[in-house]
Enzyme design. Structure first.
Site, PDB file in Angstrom:
ATOM      1  CE  LYS A 165      -4.024  -2.111  -0.078  1.00 53.50           C
ATOM      2  NZ  LYS A 165      -4.632  -2.009  -1.518  1.00 53.50           N
ATOM      3  CE  LYS A 265     -10.736  -3.933  -4.368  1.00 53.26           C
ATOM      4  NZ  LYS A 265      -9.416  -3.722  -4.982  1.00 53.26           N
TER       5      LYS A 265
END
Length: 367
Positions: A165, A265
């Site tokens: 991240k 997703k």
């Protein structure tokens, strides 16, 4: 078969590590999930789960799931849950957009279809294309040394794919990428995921500074156009996520050579029905996918596992075992990570049994 009732529960999902942080200072400490049950006159109940990644990641938020269910659920009472095309047409006619609200309703209907057929969902999605699915581990944004240290720990658990991240200060992100790549094996995969956090100028700096490293660049900027601009400036493999919200975005990206991989997703695109369509289009077009969701617990993880297991290995870049990030079990029968892999259950439907007695009172019950 007809739908007779739809019930929803709000469920907290605390994190083992205490906090999950990503771009622009965003973080979540306890995820807010919604578990949905669809009952039928045949005595079959289907289950699903939806868990947005906070309210600052996509146009979705936890209370929005439940508010949207209150709007949509009455429209589905009396519908045949195994007629998935019609279920989706009814939802799309009743509520424009908001795919994340429709996702758990669609998925619960797939669970019902599998139970009625006596087959696991992965068989209904095309059959087993791989026996086990390789997982990635997301590394929450921290100082470079801490992130590198966590990667070392997760490597010992069998992970070989890591999603770093980034999306913060460009200099810090360059240091994060370099520190983490340095400790990995040459065969390990490192993805630098900015989660839309860089400006075009920052992204240009980062991709130039790490051009000598084996690293994937994921969703550097907020818009599709900015991301494509950065793709043209780097030879690193390129992943799009947040801007691929449905089949139309995928078709555009394919036609414009905008990416090498997408993150698919399930709740972002509206459930398994539309995720399967996009999956098959990617396979036909030679585009691998990370198959995952925004977040979730055992039921989300099971849903991911079924779609991933029915996807050919060469096009399944990785998947996610969200239930290993949290401290709370919300269903039995969910996939468990073994040496960096998971697989989908062979039981009918999703193969999970929610622990409803631990959820408290329902927040929604529509008949």
């Amino acid at each position: 078969m007809k739908i007779t009732a739809i019930t929803a529960w709000q469920v907290d999902l605390p994190l083992k590590e205490g906090r999950y942080s990503w771009s622009n200072g965003n973080f979540v400490e306890v995820f807010d999930a919604t578990v949905v049950a669809i009952e039928t006159d045949a005595g079959i109940t289907g289950y699903a789960e939806c868990c947005p990644l906070g309210s600052a990641y996509l146009p979705s938020y936890a209370r929005g799931v439940r508010s949207g269910l209150e709007e949509l659920a009455p429209k589905l009472i009396g519908q045949d849950p195994t007629n998935l095309g019609e279920i989706n047409r009814v939802m799309d006619a009743a509520l424009r957009g908001h795919p994340y609200i429709k996702a758990p309703l669609d998925i619960a209907c797939w669970d019902i279809l599998g139970k009625q057929a006596g087959m696991p969902v992965y068989k209904l999605l095309g059959g087993a294309a791989q026996e086990k699915v390789a997982l990635y581990r997301a590394i929450s944004q921290e100082e470079p040394e801490k992130m590198a240290g966590k990667i070392a720990g997760y490597s010992a658990e069998g992970y070989t794919k890591f999603q770093l991240k980034v999306g913060g200060n460009a200099d810090d992100d360059i240091a994060r990428i370099r520190a983490c790549r340095e400790i990995l094996k040459p065969s390990d995969i490192l993805v630098a995921d900015a989660n839309t956090g860089w400006t075009r100028a920052e992204a240009a700096r980062v991709v130039a500074a790490v051009s000598d490293l084996d690293v994937y660049i994921e969703q550097p900027c907020p818009t599709y156009e900015e991301c494509v601009s950065i793709r043209r400036r780097t030879a690193r493999p390129f992943v799009l996520d947040e801007v691929i919200t449905g089949p139309a975005d995928l078709v555009r990206g394919l036609s414009e050579d905008a990416m090498d991989i997408i993150n698919l997703k399930i709740s972002k695109v509206g459930g398994l029905t539309k995720a399967r369509l996009m999956r098959d289009l990617c396979v036909a077009s030679g585009i691998p996918m990370t198959i995952e969701d925004t977040w979730g617990g055992d039921i989300v993880t099971a849903t991911i596992a079924h779609l991933a297991r029915s996807t050919p290995e060469e096009f399944c870049f990785s998947a996610t075992d969200f239930n290993s990030y949290g401290t709370r079990e919300i269903a039995t029968g969910a996939p468990k990570r073994v040496d960096g892999f998971m697989t989908a259950s062979d039981a009918p439907g999703l193969g999970v049994v929610p622990l409803i007695d631990t959820f408290g009172a329902p927040v929604l019950h529509i008949t």
